[in-house]
Design a protein around this motif. Structure first.
Motif, PDB file in Angstrom:
ATOM      1  N   ILE A 178      -9.730  -1.626 -19.631  1.00 33.68           N
ATOM      2  CA  ILE A 178      -8.789  -0.601 -20.082  1.00 33.68           C
ATOM      3  C   ILE A 178      -9.220  -0.088 -21.459  1.00 33.68           C
ATOM      4  N   SER A 179      -9.205   1.238 -21.606  1.00 30.19           N
ATOM      5  CA  SER A 179      -9.648   1.818 -22.878  1.00 30.19           C
ATOM      6  C   SER A 179      -8.828   3.057 -23.201  1.00 30.19           C
ATOM      7  N   ALA A 180      -8.878   3.453 -24.471  1.00 26.69           N
ATOM      8  CA  ALA A 180      -8.161   4.651 -24.913  1.00 26.69           C
ATOM      9  C   ALA A 180      -8.635   5.855 -24.099  1.00 26.69           C
ATOM     10  N   GLY A 181      -7.684   6.674 -23.690  1.00 26.70           N
ATOM     11  CA  GLY A 181      -8.000   7.826 -22.862  1.00 26.70           C
ATOM     12  C   GLY A 181      -7.690   7.609 -21.393  1.00 26.70           C
ATOM     13  N   ALA A 236      -1.969  -0.573   0.284  1.00 28.37           N
ATOM     14  CA  ALA A 236      -2.434   0.540  -0.554  1.00 28.37           C
ATOM     15  C   ALA A 236      -3.478   0.073  -1.555  1.00 28.37           C
ATOM     16  N   VAL A 237      -3.250  -1.097  -2.162  1.00 23.53           N
ATOM     17  CA  VAL A 237      -4.230  -1.618  -3.124  1.00 23.53           C
ATOM     18  C   VAL A 237      -5.535  -1.960  -2.423  1.00 23.53           C
ATOM     19  N   ASN A 238      -5.457  -2.529  -1.215  1.00 20.82           N
ATOM     20  CA  ASN A 238      -6.674  -2.829  -0.463  1.00 20.82           C
ATOM     21  C   ASN A 238      -7.466  -1.555  -0.182  1.00 20.82           C
ATOM     22  N   ALA A 239      -6.757  -0.488   0.167  1.00 20.48           N
ATOM     23  CA  ALA A 239      -7.432   0.790   0.419  1.00 20.48           C
ATOM     24  C   ALA A 239      -8.110   1.286  -0.851  1.00 20.48           C
ATOM     25  N   LEU A 240      -7.443   1.106  -1.971  1.00 22.38           N
ATOM     26  CA  LEU A 240      -8.006   1.536  -3.250  1.00 22.38           C
ATOM     27  C   LEU A 240      -9.230   0.693  -3.616  1.00 22.38           C
ATOM     28  N   MET A 241      -9.158  -0.620  -3.366  1.00 20.03           N
ATOM     29  CA  MET A 241     -10.271  -1.503  -3.682  1.00 20.03           C
ATOM     30  C   MET A 241     -11.490  -1.210  -2.803  1.00 20.03           C
ATOM     31  N   LYS A 242     -11.258  -0.734  -1.598  1.00 22.59           N
ATOM     32  CA  LYS A 242     -12.370  -0.417  -0.688  1.00 22.59           C
ATOM     33  C   LYS A 242     -12.952   0.961  -0.955  1.00 22.59           C
ATOM     34  N   SER A 243     -12.249   1.776  -1.717  1.00 27.27           N
ATOM     35  CA  SER A 243     -12.767   3.091  -2.083  1.00 27.27           C
ATOM     36  C   SER A 243     -13.732   2.931  -3.255  1.00 27.27           C
ATOM     37  N   ASP A 244     -14.351   4.033  -3.660  1.00 27.71           N
ATOM     38  CA  ASP A 244     -15.276   3.940  -4.796  1.00 27.71           C
ATOM     39  C   ASP A 244     -14.601   4.350  -6.103  1.00 27.71           C
ATOM     40  N   THR A 245     -13.269   4.220  -6.136  1.00 24.18           N
ATOM     41  CA  THR A 245     -12.508   4.579  -7.336  1.00 24.18           C
ATOM     42  C   THR A 245     -12.722   3.535  -8.428  1.00 24.18           C
ATOM     43  N   GLU A 246     -12.930   3.997  -9.646  1.00 26.11           N
ATOM     44  CA  GLU A 246     -13.083   3.088 -10.781  1.00 26.11           C
ATOM     45  C   GLU A 246     -11.693   2.727 -11.315  1.00 26.11           C
ATOM     46  N   ILE A 247     -11.335   1.456 -11.183  1.00 24.35           N
ATOM     47  CA  ILE A 247     -10.011   0.984 -11.593  1.00 24.35           C
ATOM     48  C   ILE A 247     -10.159   0.101 -12.823  1.00 24.35           C
ATOM     49  N   HIS A 248      -9.358   0.344 -13.847  1.00 28.16           N
ATOM     50  CA  HIS A 248      -9.404  -0.478 -15.052  1.00 28.16           C
ATOM     51  C   HIS A 248      -8.275  -1.504 -15.122  1.00 28.16           C
ATOM     52  N   GLY A 249      -7.153  -1.236 -14.459  1.00 23.88           N
ATOM     53  CA  GLY A 249      -6.042  -2.174 -14.509  1.00 23.88           C
ATOM     54  C   GLY A 249      -5.004  -1.880 -13.460  1.00 23.88           C
ATOM     55  N   ASN A 304      12.735  -1.712 -12.714  1.00 20.77           N
ATOM     56  CA  ASN A 304      11.514  -0.917 -12.577  1.00 20.77           C
ATOM     57  C   ASN A 304      11.812   0.581 -12.661  1.00 20.77           C
ATOM     58  N   MET A 305      13.075   0.952 -12.481  1.00 20.02           N
ATOM     59  CA  MET A 305      13.550   2.338 -12.622  1.00 20.02           C
ATOM     60  C   MET A 305      12.793   3.339 -11.741  1.00 20.02           C
ATOM     61  N   GLY A 306      12.212   2.838 -10.657  1.00 16.36           N
ATOM     62  CA  GLY A 306      11.577   3.748  -9.693  1.00 16.36           C
ATOM     63  C   GLY A 306      10.074   3.637  -9.597  1.00 16.36           C
ATOM     64  N   ILE A 307       9.443   2.837 -10.474  1.00 15.00           N
ATOM     65  CA  ILE A 307       7.993   2.616 -10.414  1.00 15.00           C
ATOM     66  C   ILE A 307       7.747   1.124 -10.206  1.00 15.00           C
ATOM     67  N   GLY A 308       7.225   0.765  -9.045  1.00 17.50           N
ATOM     68  CA  GLY A 308       7.054  -0.649  -8.728  1.00 17.50           C
ATOM     69  C   GLY A 308       5.663  -1.195  -8.965  1.00 17.50           C
ATOM     70  N   PHE A 309       4.700  -0.299  -9.118  1.00 18.28           N
ATOM     71  CA  PHE A 309       3.310  -0.710  -9.303  1.00 18.28           C
ATOM     72  C   PHE A 309       2.623   0.402 -10.067  1.00 18.28           C
ATOM     73  N   ALA A 310       1.566   0.069 -10.803  1.00 14.63           N
ATOM     74  CA  ALA A 310       0.872   1.095 -11.571  1.00 14.63           C
ATOM     75  C   ALA A 310      -0.624   0.831 -11.581  1.00 14.63           C
ATOM     76  N   VAL A 311      -1.378   1.929 -11.665  1.00 15.05           N
ATOM     77  CA  VAL A 311      -2.837   1.864 -11.706  1.00 15.05           C
ATOM     78  C   VAL A 311      -3.294   2.503 -13.016  1.00 15.05           C
ATOM     79  N   ILE A 312      -4.131   1.806 -13.764  1.00 15.50           N
ATOM     80  CA  ILE A 312      -4.674   2.325 -15.017  1.00 15.50           C
ATOM     81  C   ILE A 312      -6.160   2.610 -14.800  1.00 15.50           C
ATOM     82  N   LEU A 313      -6.580   3.825 -15.120  1.00 15.22           N
ATOM     83  CA  LEU A 313      -7.945   4.218 -14.786  1.00 15.22           C
ATOM     84  C   LEU A 313      -8.379   5.441 -15.595  1.00 15.22           C
ATOM     85  N   PRO A 314      -9.669   5.763 -15.604  1.00 14.26           N
ATOM     86  CA  PRO A 314     -10.103   6.959 -16.321  1.00 14.26           C
ATOM     87  C   PRO A 314      -9.446   8.208 -15.746  1.00 14.26           C
TER      88      PRO A 314
END
Length: 350
Positions: A178-181, A236-249, A304-314
């Motif tokens: 995880i980084s600024a930006g 959904a996370v498994n689908a994301l992990m199998k994609s070529d998306t760069e995930i930071h958190g 959680n006020m409506g957000i149950g999971f979050a993805v941090i990425l570029p």
């Protein structure tokens, strides 16, 4: 009574019915068997669950474990007779934590404790567990049902869940990148999930609420929003992990809400700003929070006020991630960003 005259006593006389317990195991076998994976070597009823892992294709497999319960939501699920939801919640609270590391759940075990075995109710719990495990392709390899007279009030039970998963270490998402930006993509929740229910119960008490008769702003009964099962983010996370998306958190938004669950990912020089106007507050929270004056930060720290999971990425990867998550059936919102820390680790705006 003379010294030689003793009362006859069986375990059933003490409140524990072994025959009923065996009948219960027979009832749940079909549900448990429906979750099996090829790696499972043992059936229901043994002293332990046997699992022969197959990690071909992984460079450095790392086992990830987690345990959780359903919390005081159980009191409402018992009051409104929703054992199936309790089972789903027990699985979801564990596997969503594993998903926050990018791990794939392998097997699950449950611990069910009650005062007197009510086979129909507890079978509903196990069937909920099995349904959730099938959704996550996670085997239910065993569990324990403890009948303990005097420990629980009539009709009450408690549940604990235990899960083991695996992630390939080079692909593990631990927040270290995880980084600024970076931007934060939020994934919608189903309602309160299984967090904040001590406040939920107090709010319902203050409002003299009836979940079966009260109506939410979207026309649904209040019970459907307030006691909806915790959303399972694993597919959904498994689908994301199998994609070529760069995930930071990843962050599972559980106890501690928007504050603690982002702060725990950040290095000391980073902070996040969350724009709470970037997604709609679900009707279940509008309903609950109408019964008392709860300050904004308290709301977003408790629920959680409506957000149950979050993805941090570029930022350049956000669109790709949203497309994958949406294709997997999730609703997403661009909710915030990461920047250098000059004050609090988490700030809410909007």
């Amino acid at each position: 009574m003379s010294a030689t005259e003793k009362s006859k006593l069986s375990y059933a006389d003490c409140g524990v019915d072994i025959d009923a317990g065996n009948a219960f195991v027979g009832r749940i076998k079909q549900a448990v068997n429906s979750t099996m994976r090829p790696e499972v070597l043992s059936g229901l009823g043994g002293f332990g669950g046997l699992f022969k892992p197959d990690f071909k294709g992984m460079q450095e497999p790392v086992l990830v474990s987690g345990t959780d319960g359903v919390g005081t939501k159980l009191l409402l699920l018992q009051e409104y007779d929703l054992p199936h939801v309790a089972g789903i919640d027990a699985v979801a609270m564990c596997v969503n934590d594993l998903a926050a590391l990018g791990a794939d759940p392998l097997f699950f075990l449950d611990y069910l404790a009650t005062g007197k075995l009510a086979g129909e109710t507890l079978a509903g719990v196990v069937e909920g567990i099995a349904d959730a495990c099938r959704t996550c392709e996670c085997a239910l390899v065993g569990g324990e049902t403890a009948e303990m007279p005097g420990m629980y009030a009539p009709g009450h039970y408690d549940i604990g869940g235990f899960c083991v998963g695996v992630v390939d270490r080079p692909k593990m998402v631990d927040g270290s990148k995880i980084s600024a930006g970076d931007v934060i993509v939020g994934v919608a929740s189903n309602g309160p999930h299984s967090n904040g229910f001590s406040m939920v119960r107090k709010l319902l008490e203050l409002g003299d609420a009836d979940l079966n008769s009260d109506t939410l702003s979207d026309g649904r009964k209040a019970i459907e929003g307030v006691l909806s099962p915790t959303r399972l983010y694993v597919p959904a996370v498994n689908a994301l992990m199998k994609s070529d998306t760069e995930i930071h958190g990843f962050s599972h938004i559980t106890g501690g809400g928007m504050f603690d669950n982002f702060e725990r990912l950040l290095s000391e020089d980073l902070a996040v700003t969350i724009d709470v106007s970037s997604w709609p507050v679900p009707p279940a929270f509008e309903y609950l929070l109408s019964f008392a004056d709860v300050e904004r930060d308290e709301r977003y720290r408790t629920f959680n006020m409506g957000i149950g999971f979050a993805v941090i990425l570029p930022e350049s990867e956000a669109g790709k991630a949203e497309a994958v998550l949406n294709a997997a059936g999730e609703t997403t919102f661009r909710i915030g960003s990461v920047h250098k820390r000059s004050g609090e680790p988490v700030t809410l705006i909007g």
